[in-house]
Design a protein around this motif. Structure first.
Motif, mmCIF file in Angstrom:
data_model
loop_
_atom_site.group_PDB
_atom_site.id
_atom_site.type_symbol
_atom_site.label_atom_id
_atom_site.label_comp_id
_atom_site.label_asym_id
_atom_site.label_seq_id
_atom_site.Cartn_x
_atom_site.Cartn_y
_atom_site.Cartn_z
ATOM 1 N N MET A 92 0.821 -1.204 0.000
ATOM 2 C CA MET A 92 0.000 0.000 0.000
ATOM 3 C C MET A 92 0.861 1.263 0.000
ATOM 4 S SD MET A 92 -3.292 0.694 2.347
ATOM 5 C CE MET A 92 -4.657 1.539 1.601
ATOM 6 N N PHE A 94 0.313 5.459 0.587
ATOM 7 C CA PHE A 94 -0.713 6.282 1.224
ATOM 8 C C PHE A 94 -0.811 7.670 0.602
ATOM 9 C CE2 PHE A 94 0.536 2.963 4.014
ATOM 10 C CZ PHE A 94 -0.623 2.586 4.655
ATOM 11 N N ASN A 98 4.676 8.894 3.634
ATOM 12 C CA ASN A 98 4.974 8.598 5.039
ATOM 13 C C ASN A 98 6.231 7.734 5.169
ATOM 14 O OD1 ASN A 98 3.825 6.382 3.885
ATOM 15 N ND2 ASN A 98 2.386 5.969 5.525
ATOM 16 N N PRO A 99 7.373 8.247 4.683
ATOM 17 C CA PRO A 99 8.594 7.472 4.886
ATOM 18 C C PRO A 99 8.900 7.373 6.372
ATOM 19 C CG PRO A 99 9.125 9.681 4.126
ATOM 20 C CD PRO A 99 7.629 9.543 4.058
ATOM 21 N N PHE A 100 9.613 6.301 6.742
ATOM 22 C CA PHE A 100 10.049 6.201 8.129
ATOM 23 C C PHE A 100 11.125 7.246 8.370
ATOM 24 C CE2 PHE A 100 9.139 1.545 7.195
ATOM 25 C CZ PHE A 100 7.869 1.615 7.714
ATOM 26 N N PRO A 101 11.195 7.814 9.571
ATOM 27 C CA PRO A 101 12.267 8.779 9.855
ATOM 28 C C PRO A 101 13.592 8.064 10.065
ATOM 29 C CG PRO A 101 10.827 8.553 11.743
ATOM 30 C CD PRO A 101 10.246 7.689 10.672
ATOM 31 N N LYS A 102 13.912 7.229 9.114
ATOM 32 C CA LYS A 102 15.178 6.499 9.118
ATOM 33 C C LYS A 102 15.891 6.866 7.834
ATOM 34 C CE LYS A 102 13.149 2.301 11.214
ATOM 35 N NZ LYS A 102 13.958 1.977 12.388
ATOM 36 N N GLY A 111 11.507 -3.394 5.520
ATOM 37 C CA GLY A 111 10.459 -4.309 5.066
ATOM 38 C C GLY A 111 11.030 -5.667 4.717
ATOM 39 N N ARG A 164 9.672 1.345 -1.174
ATOM 40 C CA ARG A 164 9.553 0.544 0.037
ATOM 41 C C ARG A 164 8.504 -0.554 -0.172
ATOM 42 N NH1 ARG A 164 7.630 4.107 4.944
ATOM 43 N NH2 ARG A 164 5.693 4.082 3.767
ATOM 44 N N ALA A 165 7.406 -0.174 -0.848
ATOM 45 C CA ALA A 165 6.332 -1.154 -1.066
ATOM 46 C C ALA A 165 6.769 -2.243 -2.045
ATOM 47 C CB ALA A 165 5.075 -0.447 -1.575
ATOM 48 N N SER B 178 0.232 7.443 10.555
ATOM 49 C CA SER B 178 0.613 7.053 9.199
ATOM 50 C C SER B 178 1.871 6.188 9.192
ATOM 51 C CB SER B 178 0.836 8.304 8.339
ATOM 52 O OG SER B 178 1.889 9.073 8.864
ATOM 53 N N ILE B 179 2.741 6.381 10.199
ATOM 54 C CA ILE B 179 3.953 5.572 10.263
ATOM 55 C C ILE B 179 3.605 4.134 10.638
ATOM 56 C CG2 ILE B 179 6.069 5.218 11.610
ATOM 57 C CD1 ILE B 179 6.339 7.420 9.591
ATOM 58 N N ALA B 182 2.119 2.579 7.637
ATOM 59 C CA ALA B 182 3.140 2.255 6.644
ATOM 60 C C ALA B 182 3.817 0.942 7.000
ATOM 61 C CB ALA B 182 4.165 3.379 6.568
ATOM 62 N N ALA B 185 1.442 -2.035 6.672
ATOM 63 C CA ALA B 185 1.165 -2.342 5.270
ATOM 64 C C ALA B 185 2.300 -3.121 4.624
ATOM 65 C CB ALA B 185 0.893 -1.049 4.496
ATOM 66 N N LEU B 186 3.468 -3.126 5.272
ATOM 67 C CA LEU B 186 4.573 -3.916 4.733
ATOM 68 C C LEU B 186 4.534 -5.343 5.269
ATOM 69 C CD1 LEU B 186 7.453 -1.329 5.002
ATOM 70 C CD2 LEU B 186 6.515 -2.262 2.913
ATOM 71 N N HIS B 197 9.716 1.039 15.297
ATOM 72 C CA HIS B 197 9.284 2.383 14.903
ATOM 73 C C HIS B 197 8.813 3.198 16.093
ATOM 74 C CE1 HIS B 197 9.858 1.505 10.726
ATOM 75 N NE2 HIS B 197 9.247 0.354 10.907
ATOM 76 N N TYR B 201 11.137 6.087 17.649
ATOM 77 C CA TYR B 201 10.883 7.495 17.353
ATOM 78 C C TYR B 201 10.420 8.263 18.586
ATOM 79 C CZ TYR B 201 10.766 5.254 12.793
ATOM 80 O OH TYR B 201 11.058 4.487 11.710
ATOM 81 N N ILE B 293 12.170 13.827 16.528
ATOM 82 C CA ILE B 293 11.893 13.877 15.093
ATOM 83 C C ILE B 293 10.783 14.885 14.839
ATOM 84 C CG2 ILE B 293 11.011 12.554 13.164
ATOM 85 C CD1 ILE B 293 12.208 10.100 14.888
ATOM 86 N N TRP B 295 7.952 15.771 12.524
ATOM 87 C CA TRP B 295 7.188 15.078 11.470
ATOM 88 C C TRP B 295 6.736 16.051 10.416
ATOM 89 C CZ3 TRP B 295 7.752 10.100 11.864
ATOM 90 C CH2 TRP B 295 8.045 9.563 13.118
#
Lengths: 262, 295, 226
Positions: A92, A94, A98-102, A111, A164-165, B178-179, B182, B185-186, B197, B201, B293, B295
């Motif tokens: 999915m 969005f 919404n990338p991870f803060p990495k 993933g 990423r997906a 949303s994080i 995300a 969803a993976l 996560h 964070y 962080i 956002w």
């Protein structure tokens, strides 16, 4: 409708939030390596339908569904099926990036790791590069893979999310208004990317932007509120996109896409 | 300023100058409010420093308390405070953070959860002496731990637990939904999402909350007096089951003595306590600004 | 109802197309008038009228393209606007047919010639009537009416055949006039083509109204006649 291979198929799908019937009696198919757009006015249940396909709807505590969603013929709502397994196969993207803060690298690698990647560092590097290339982002980020994903522009962030997906090689990618937060150029890039991605993936996209649906999709499902008090959304027309946008059969579709709705 | 011709309008009583005057007036009132606060703080600090600076010396740290002001120090109180903080941290952090995570990420949304949430929030507002009474009744007497460090630390842990839980929950809630989506969803499990996560964070904000909770713990006096922490300890605490004293109690004790020299010592103790507290708060602020962080 | 700008502008373009249509009708009838009265002055006026028709055609085309670019029409609107482009072009061609007839008039000058004027007048009358009603059907999106009009083309074809025979007979009877009489073939050909193009307008009307894209029968019968 066609002899194409059906990847996803809903059968009499109803989705409730508590007692509220959000979408009702939805029947339509998603064909392999095609882009299927779901369009319709706000609040008609487009996102609800999309999120039913990877069982993300269940994150809403009161959500409940009836009917079936067949993924390659298998009901993903069967009690023996783990939603985690479904989401691994049906990715999915969005609305808001919404990338991870990495780091950019970690955004892709995570993933793979959680899905049981057991290869060497160089194999991982290859997979990360592959995913970034697949999302047409590699050339822009190859020299700064250790920078935060949040340091990218909005359009790049969204392509990072697409990378990423696709890194975990799903069969289907669900996209929930993927370009609505982007500027027109970034939008067109995403649309081009979608056309490339459909060589290897099946894409379902929800969009408010009819022009976008017309530009990118092969099939279009038109959703509209119907039923008692017009509160439940359903697919009122499903056809090839070129037909939907030139000569739709349903008067409501016609009114909606010509802007005479409401 | 002359009015723009286009804006001269008969139907509106614009009165711009009066409106601006009101704004200016409010600004001045607000400025005096902050001035008053700063002035009071400065007065306090200057007073404390004037009294205490002459007494600041290494003796203050190396010597045990004594009846003679020139021989008296904070050694046992400092060690007691450090012991208390460490023990409190060991107990309160895992429980507090764990409870916060559970409530925010895993607890079902039902009445029981809401009941617990409301109670936790209310506990943060309970006067600290009540915790002292609880500690006295439960840990000191019922469990027979006596007036030991461990009983004190358990009491303090109870006191700061709501703070840690609430700040943990707030930190976790600041991680956008949303994080989580995300990650889910993976094909991630809830545990993977929390571990890789949400916790990562929110860690800086949780740390900030923990530090603030700890600074609360070493500044608190009332509950420890209630459970009966002693004021005169002339040995180094060896372990959690020793009796103890802490900085604020020692200071309190000195202040209540008639000899004015002890008042100077108390002021010096306050300076040290302030230094510890302020540096902890500074660390918290630094953590928040540098690691959090955006956002 | 939303999209009032789009609807208003489409209506304006419809009006313009009706005006262009009436200019073409006028030019056609005038050309036949000029032929009947051997009025070269009137024929020259038709040349000028054709200039106006061409200009109007481009103006309408511009308006449609602008509207497409700015309003992104979809479905029925999109079909109508593409149909308008087509109809617009057809009308301009019809204008050229009228101009062609006017050119014949100036070429003839005072010269002797045999004109099957009865058939020609009748052809023009029917063709112009078909055009008039076809445009009416187009702007009102009446595809039932549009489907009926092309059948009348048979009458035009019949008159064409009669006139054709008369002209050939005249050529045989008066070989010395063959140069001028030959021009009459142009005239009846132009009128016959004009009626055929009305069928195209009707096809576009059906497409615009229903989304169906097909040729209405009878369209190509003239192939056999020429």
């Amino acid at each position: 409708m066609d002899n194409n291979h059906v990847v996803l198929e809903t059968k009499n799908l109803n989705v409730f939030y508590g007692n509220f019937l959000a979408i009702k009696d939805v029947n339509f198919q998603v064909f392999r390596n095609q882009i299927t757009a779901i369009i319709g006015p706000s609040g008609c249940g487009k996102s609800t339908l999309l999120r039913s396909f990877n069982r993300m709807n269940e994150l809403v505590p009161s959500a409940r569904s009836e009917g079936k969603i067949l993924f390659n013929g298998e009901d993903i709502y069967d009690p023996t099926i783990d939603p985690v397994e479904v989401r691994r196969k049906i990715g999915m993207v969005f609305q808001k990036p919404n990338p991870f803060p990495k780091s950019i690298y970690e955004n892709i690698a995570w993933g793979l790791k959680i899905n049981g990647f057991r290869g060497s560092k160089s194999e991982m590097d290859d997979l990360v590069e592959q995913a970034l290339r697949g999302a047409a982002l590699w050339d822009e980020v190859k020299d700064k893979l250790d920078q935060s994903g949040l340091s990218l522009s909005g359009g790049q962030q969204q392509r990072l999310c697409i990378a990423r997906a696709i890194a975990i090689k799903p069969e289907v990618i669900l996209m929930d208004e993927p370009a609505s937060a982007l500027d027109p150029i970034a939008t067109l890039k995403i649309e081009d990317l979608m056309r490339e991605l459909k060589e290897n993936y099946t894409i379902v996209i929800v969009t408010h932007n009819m022009q976008e649906a017309a530009r990118v999709s092969d099939y279009t499902a038109m959703m509209m509120l119907t039923g008692e008090g017009e509160r439940s959304g359903t697919v009122i027309e499903f056809d090839r996109t070129n037909i939907i946008f030139t000569r739709p059969k349903d008067k409501r579709t016609e009114d909606y896409i010509t802007g005479r709705f409401g | 300023m002359s009015t723009l011709t286009a804006l001269r309008d008969v139907t509106f009583e614009r009165n711009l100058s009066l409106r601006k005057l009101k704004g200016k007036l409010f600004e001045i009132i607000a400025f005096f409010a902050i001035l008053l606060g700063i002035a009071m703080l400065l007065t306090l600090l200057i007073d404390v420093f004037l009294d205490g600076l002459p007494w600041i010396s290494t003796k203050l740290i190396t010597e045990f308390p004594s009846r003679f002001p020139d021989k008296a120090g904070l050694r046992s109180a400092l060690q007691g405070s450090v012991w208390l903080m460490v023990l409190t941290a060991v107990m309160a952090i895992p429980i507090g953070v764990g409870a916060g995570i559970y409530l925010e990420e895993f607890a079902p949304q039902n009445r029981i959860t809401r009941f617990i949430e409301i109670n936790v929030a209310n506990l943060a507002g309970v006067p600290s002496i009540i915790y002292g009474l609880l500690g006295l009744g439960l840990f000191v007497r019922q469990l027979g731990l006596g007036r030991t460090l461990i009983a004190g630390a358990m009491t303090m842990a109870l006191l700061v637990l709501p703070i840690i839980i609430v700040t943990t929950r707030e930190a976790i809630r600041a991680v956008p939904q949303s994080i989580r989506q995300a990650a889910l969803a993976l094909g991630a499990t809830d545990w993977e999402v929390s571990r890789d996560h949400v916790l990562v964070y929110s860690a800086p904000a949780i740390m900030t909350g923990i530090i603030l909770a700890m600074s609360r713990a070493i500044g608190e006096t009332a509950p420890l007096i209630t459970i009966g922490a002693l004021t005169y300890i002339a040995f180094d605490p060896k372990g959690p089951f020793d009796i103890f004293t802490v900085l604020p109690i020692q200071i309190f004790n000195w202040v209540s003595l008639p000899n004015p020299d002890f008042h100077g010592l108390a002021a010096a103790g306050i300076i040290i306590l302030l230094a510890v507290l302020l540096s902890m708060n500074a660390l918290a602020i630094w953590l928040r600004n540098r690691l959090q962080i955006r956002w | 109802m939303p999209r009032e700008t789009l609807i208003r502008q489409i209506n304006q373009i419809r009006d313009e197309i009706l005006i262009l249509g009436s200019m073409v009708e006028q030019a056609t009838l005038s050309a036949i008038q000029a032929l009947k009265n051997r009025d070269t002055h009137l024929a020259r006026e038709i040349f000028e009228a054709d200039q106006n028709i061409n200009e109007k055609r481009f103006a309408i085309e511009n308006a449609i393209i602008t509207l497409m670019a700015t309003q992104q029409p979809m479905a029925r609107d999109l079909r109508e606007m593409t149909a308008m482009l087509e109809v617009n072009t057809e009308l301009e061609r019809m204008g050229d047919y009228a101009k062609g007839i006017a050119k014949v008039v100036t070429r003839l000058g005072e010269g002797d010639v045999i004109i099957p004027i009865q058939e020609i007048e009748k052809m023009a009358e029917i063709a112009v009537s078909m055009l008039h009603r076809a445009l009416g059907a187009f702007v009102s999106e009446n595809h039932v009416q549009a489907l009926a009009i092309p059948k009348e083309d048979d009458q035009v074809d019949e008159l064409f055949n009669q006139a054709y025979r008369k002209i050939i007979e005249a050529m045989i009877a008066n070989p010395n006039l063959i140069d001028h009489t030959n021009l009459m073939l142009w005239v009846i050909h132009n009128l016959e083509r004009l009626a055929d193009r009305v069928t195209n307008i009707c096809e576009r009307t059906v497409f615009s109204a229903t989304g169906e894209l097909f040729e209405i029968d009878g369209m190509d019968e003239d192939d056999a006649n020429v």
